[in-house]
Enzyme design. Structure first.
Site: not given
Length: 317
Positions: A140-142, A144, A242
């Site tokens: 998962i993104d930094k 998030t 997103r």
């Protein structure tokens, strides 16, 4: 025998199977690990070194496998506090805070979740692909927050990766969008690939060029100029939520890449110092690769996210 290797010996129990499958079944190693050991000349079958995974071995044929000790990981172990939701000998589920990068890369060589897991799981990791490291099956993104499952050994890694590949993993995110989606629930379909205009971004692309992606959303609360929504992922593509929400005109609040904060809400986000996309991995479910049981985990919204929702007129909790 080398000083740091284990010998597994026995006989092939059932004839007619591919060698990698037969050896995986009898040794407890994963097929990918067996293939790597075959490539390294570490498997002897019937007195001869075997190197072909597709070879069919007869029942009763003796074999030995020399399994080297897992090499140390390149990443350094670092003490970074973790919120551990679940852990056993096979895997670990963590609740990742926003701001923590998952994997070391250029620009983030340390201070990542992998560095933290190497410290937390020291002595518990077996060789994933021959290296003692945590098996990152998904990311998962930094910026998030939320739930992430990580494998501790080859077999768990393989079992989880298979479920991600066939889209049987249960994943639900909560997000705050700019504006209120209409209709209040629906499905966004659209292939996702690298943007031709900006290679650092993902974008909706023509079918056949990117990867098929499906996101189901529903509005949980209508807020002041925004909405709290739930997204259930049928697929798991990079930046999927997103990109998909931006494509229907409702990007995530705080998203610096795919959205612009509505002028009306800019002062609020500035006052709250909310400087990330409003996205949280709230639910995660899968079949445990060792026990075969279905497990599910849930994570509450973090403080910054809850505060944003309340300031936009939503309920607390």
């Amino acid at each position: 025998m080398g000083a740091h290797e284990t010998i597994i010996a026995g006989t092939i129990p059932t004839g007619g199977l591919r060698l990698d499958r037969a050896l995986a079944d009898v040794s407890g190693l994963s097929r990918e690990r067996i293939k790597a050991l075959l490539d390294d000349g570490r498997v002897v079958l019937g007195g001869k070194v075997a190197g072909q995974a597709s070879l069919k071995a007869a029942a009763g044929t003796p074999f030995t496998i020399r399994v080297p000790e897992a090499a140390p990981a390149e990443a350094a172990a670092q003490y970074i506090p973790l919120v551990v939701v679940y852990e056993d000998a096979h895997l670990i589920v963590v609740d990742k805070p926003a701001g923590l990068v998952v994997h070391p890369a250029a620009g983030n060589l340390d201070g990542t979740l992998v560095n933290a897991l190497l410290h937390h799981c020291r002595g518990q990791l077996s060789g994933i692909g021959g290296v003692a490291r945590p098996g990152i099956v998904h990311r998962i993104d930094k910026d998030t927050s939320g739930l992430l499952v990580v494998a501790k050994n080859d077999a768990a890694h393989e079992g989880l990766a298979r479920q991600f590949a066939d889209h049987s993993i249960h994943r639900a995110y909560q997000a705050v969008t700019a504006g209120v989606p209409m209709p209040p629930s629906g499905t966004v379909r659209g292939a996702i690939g690298r943007s031709e205009r900006d290679r650092k971004k993902m974008a909706l692309v023509a079918d056949g060029r990117g990867k098929h992606a499906v996101t189901h959303y529903r509005t949980l609360e209508t807020l002041d100029g925004a909405a709290l929504i739930e997204c259930r992922l049928e697929t798991g593509r990079t930046h999927q939520v997103r990109v998909h929400l931006a494509s229907i005109g409702h990007p995530l609040l705080g998203d610096p890449v795919y959205g612009r904060t509505p002028p009306k809400l800019k002062p609020l986000l500035a006052d709250l110092h909310f400087q990330r996309q409003a996205l949280h991995a709230a639910e995660l479910g899968f079949v445990h690769p060792a026990s075969g049981e279905t497990v599910r985990f849930a994570s509450k919204l973090p403080v910054d996210f809850r505060t944003l929702v309340v300031e936009l007129g939503g309920r607390d909790g």
